[in-house]
Design a protein around this motif. Structure first.
Motif, PDB file in Angstrom:
ATOM      1  N   GLU A  45       0.829  -1.199   0.000  1.00 46.34           N
ATOM      2  CA  GLU A  45       0.000   0.000   0.000  1.00 46.34           C
ATOM      3  C   GLU A  45       0.867   1.254   0.000  1.00 46.34           C
ATOM      4  OE1 GLU A  45      -2.764  -0.249   3.228  1.00 46.34           O
ATOM      5  OE2 GLU A  45      -3.796  -2.008   2.399  1.00 46.34           O
ATOM      6  N   SER A  46       0.337   2.314  -0.587  1.00 54.04           N
ATOM      7  CA  SER A  46       1.054   3.583  -0.645  1.00 54.04           C
ATOM      8  C   SER A  46       0.083   4.743  -0.471  1.00 54.04           C
ATOM      9  CB  SER A  46       1.777   3.732  -1.989  1.00 54.04           C
ATOM     10  OG  SER A  46       2.313   5.040  -2.118  1.00 54.04           O
ATOM     11  N   ARG A  47       0.441   5.698   0.376  1.00 58.43           N
ATOM     12  CA  ARG A  47      -0.401   6.883   0.592  1.00 58.43           C
ATOM     13  C   ARG A  47       0.109   8.092  -0.180  1.00 58.43           C
ATOM     14  NH1 ARG A  47      -3.294   7.186   6.226  1.00 58.43           N
ATOM     15  NH2 ARG A  47      -3.627   5.099   5.392  1.00 58.43           N
ATOM     16  N   ASP A  48       1.042   7.892  -1.062  1.00 59.22           N
ATOM     17  CA  ASP A  48       1.591   8.995  -1.833  1.00 59.22           C
ATOM     18  C   ASP A  48       0.480   9.751  -2.556  1.00 59.22           C
ATOM     19  OD1 ASP A  48       4.055   8.170  -1.019  1.00 59.22           O
ATOM     20  OD2 ASP A  48       4.677   7.315  -2.951  1.00 59.22           O
ATOM     21  N   GLY A  49       0.467  11.077  -2.384  1.00 57.93           N
ATOM     22  CA  GLY A  49      -0.481  11.918  -3.097  1.00 57.93           C
ATOM     23  C   GLY A  49      -1.877  11.969  -2.505  1.00 57.93           C
ATOM     24  N   TYR A  50      -2.089  11.334  -1.359  1.00 58.42           N
ATOM     25  CA  TYR A  50      -3.447  11.300  -0.786  1.00 58.42           C
ATOM     26  C   TYR A  50      -3.931  12.691  -0.394  1.00 58.42           C
ATOM     27  CZ  TYR A  50      -7.259  10.686   2.522  1.00 58.42           C
ATOM     28  OH  TYR A  50      -8.455  10.790   3.183  1.00 58.42           O
ATOM     29  N   ASP A  51      -5.189  12.958  -0.734  1.00 55.90           N
ATOM     30  CA  ASP A  51      -5.870  14.190  -0.339  1.00 55.90           C
ATOM     31  C   ASP A  51      -7.321  13.828  -0.067  1.00 55.90           C
ATOM     32  OD1 ASP A  51      -7.084  16.645  -0.048  1.00 55.90           O
ATOM     33  OD2 ASP A  51      -6.239  17.533  -1.858  1.00 55.90           O
ATOM     34  N   ALA A  54     -10.061  14.567  -2.445  1.00 56.45           N
ATOM     35  CA  ALA A  54     -10.205  13.802  -3.692  1.00 56.45           C
ATOM     36  C   ALA A  54     -11.462  12.935  -3.667  1.00 56.45           C
ATOM     37  CB  ALA A  54      -8.978  12.929  -3.930  1.00 56.45           C
ATOM     38  N   TRP A 123      -7.489   4.780  -0.556  1.00 54.88           N
ATOM     39  CA  TRP A 123      -6.478   5.371  -1.447  1.00 54.88           C
ATOM     40  C   TRP A 123      -5.240   4.480  -1.502  1.00 54.88           C
ATOM     41  CZ3 TRP A 123      -6.260   9.837  -4.450  1.00 54.88           C
ATOM     42  CH2 TRP A 123      -4.998  10.228  -4.897  1.00 54.88           C
ATOM     43  N   ASP A 124      -4.790   4.060  -0.319  1.00 55.20           N
ATOM     44  CA  ASP A 124      -3.616   3.180  -0.243  1.00 55.20           C
ATOM     45  C   ASP A 124      -3.821   1.889  -1.027  1.00 55.20           C
ATOM     46  OD1 ASP A 124      -2.962   5.089   1.625  1.00 55.20           O
ATOM     47  OD2 ASP A 124      -3.069   3.740   3.352  1.00 55.20           O
ATOM     48  N   SER A 128      -6.354   5.377  -5.402  1.00 54.14           N
ATOM     49  CA  SER A 128      -5.514   6.435  -5.985  1.00 54.14           C
ATOM     50  C   SER A 128      -5.571   6.420  -7.505  1.00 54.14           C
ATOM     51  CB  SER A 128      -4.067   6.274  -5.526  1.00 54.14           C
ATOM     52  OG  SER A 128      -3.548   5.009  -5.913  1.00 54.14           O
ATOM     53  N   ARG A 135     -14.415   7.749  -6.974  1.00 59.51           N
ATOM     54  CA  ARG A 135     -14.113   8.057  -5.581  1.00 59.51           C
ATOM     55  C   ARG A 135     -15.318   8.691  -4.885  1.00 59.51           C
ATOM     56  NH1 ARG A 135      -8.589   9.004  -7.490  1.00 59.51           N
ATOM     57  NH2 ARG A 135      -9.064  11.201  -7.948  1.00 59.51           N
TER      58      ARG A 135
END
Length: 219
Positions: A45-51, A54, A123-124, A128, A135
């Motif tokens: 999992e990755s939270r890069d760019g989470y807002d 969104a 998102w993770d 994303s 979403r």
């Protein structure tokens, strides 16, 4: 004679109607909880760019004509004793059962609407890559009773954006239900899970031999 012929034709039409109606694109599936956990896609999992912005919420809800947003519609759907609906869908009175912590709540303002799988966790786990429309649909999903849950603000904020490897409801007797609803939501939206999350889900599922998971996949 003509009426008899017409009745015969109508009956014949009804007899073949089921053959001409297409089957649902994604029929609901039911699996034992342990099997459902093993059905999850395993991924990092990755939270890069989470807002959080969104995910548009709360929108006009499942029934845009009722003047209530998604939050209010969930509160109305889950109320044990229905509240009074005032102007601008202001809710007064009523009662709710917060199953996370086994607490009765008698004011809508004391409740949060929890995303079973938090927005950040979704998102993770794959959201994303979704469109803004998907979403928004996820953030306002009333198509499955487990997707959005009215619970005490305290329990929801304690959970925050944590997965079951990090947080489970304070009431131990509801862990089987909670994990089943978490897995159902991930399978419904084709969201992945990481290794620690799956390990925690398997640990709880092992103690829930009779629990099943029912979900209807979203295209």
């Amino acid at each position: 004679m003509l009426n008899a012929v017409l009745r015969g034709l109508a009956a014949a039409s009804l007899a073949v109607l089921p053959l001409t109606v297409p089957a649902p694109a994604h029929a609901a599936e039911t699996l034992p909880l342990t099997e459902a956990v093993n059905t999850l896609s395993l991924d990092i999992e990755s939270r890069d760019g989470y807002d959080r912005d969104a995910f548009r919420h709360w929108n006009t809800g499942a029934n845009p004509s009722d003047g209530c947003n998604t939050r209010a519609e969930v509160l109305l759907a889950e109320a044990v004793e229905p509240p009074t609906i005032g102007s601008n869908c202001r809710l007064t009175g009523g009662s709710w059962w917060s199953y996370y912590d086994q607490v009765w709540v008698t004011s809508a303002s004391g409740l949060d609407i929890d995303h079973m799988v938090p927005l950040a966790e979704s998102w993770d786990s794959g959201a994303s890559a979704w469109t803004a429309q998907r979403r928004e649909a996820y953030a306002n999903d009333q198509g499955a009773p487990a997707s959005l849950v009215a619970v005490t603000a305290r329990s929801n904020r304690s959970k925050a954006d944590q997965d079951p490897a990090q947080w489970l409801p304070p009431a131990a007797e509801v862990h089987c239900r909670y994990v089943a609803e978490w897995v159902a939501t991930k399978l419904r939206w084709s969201l992945a899970a990481d290794e620690a999350e799956v390990a925690a889900l398997r640990e709880v599922a092992a103690g829930c031999p009779d629990r099943t998971v029912t979900y209807e996949p979203i295209a």
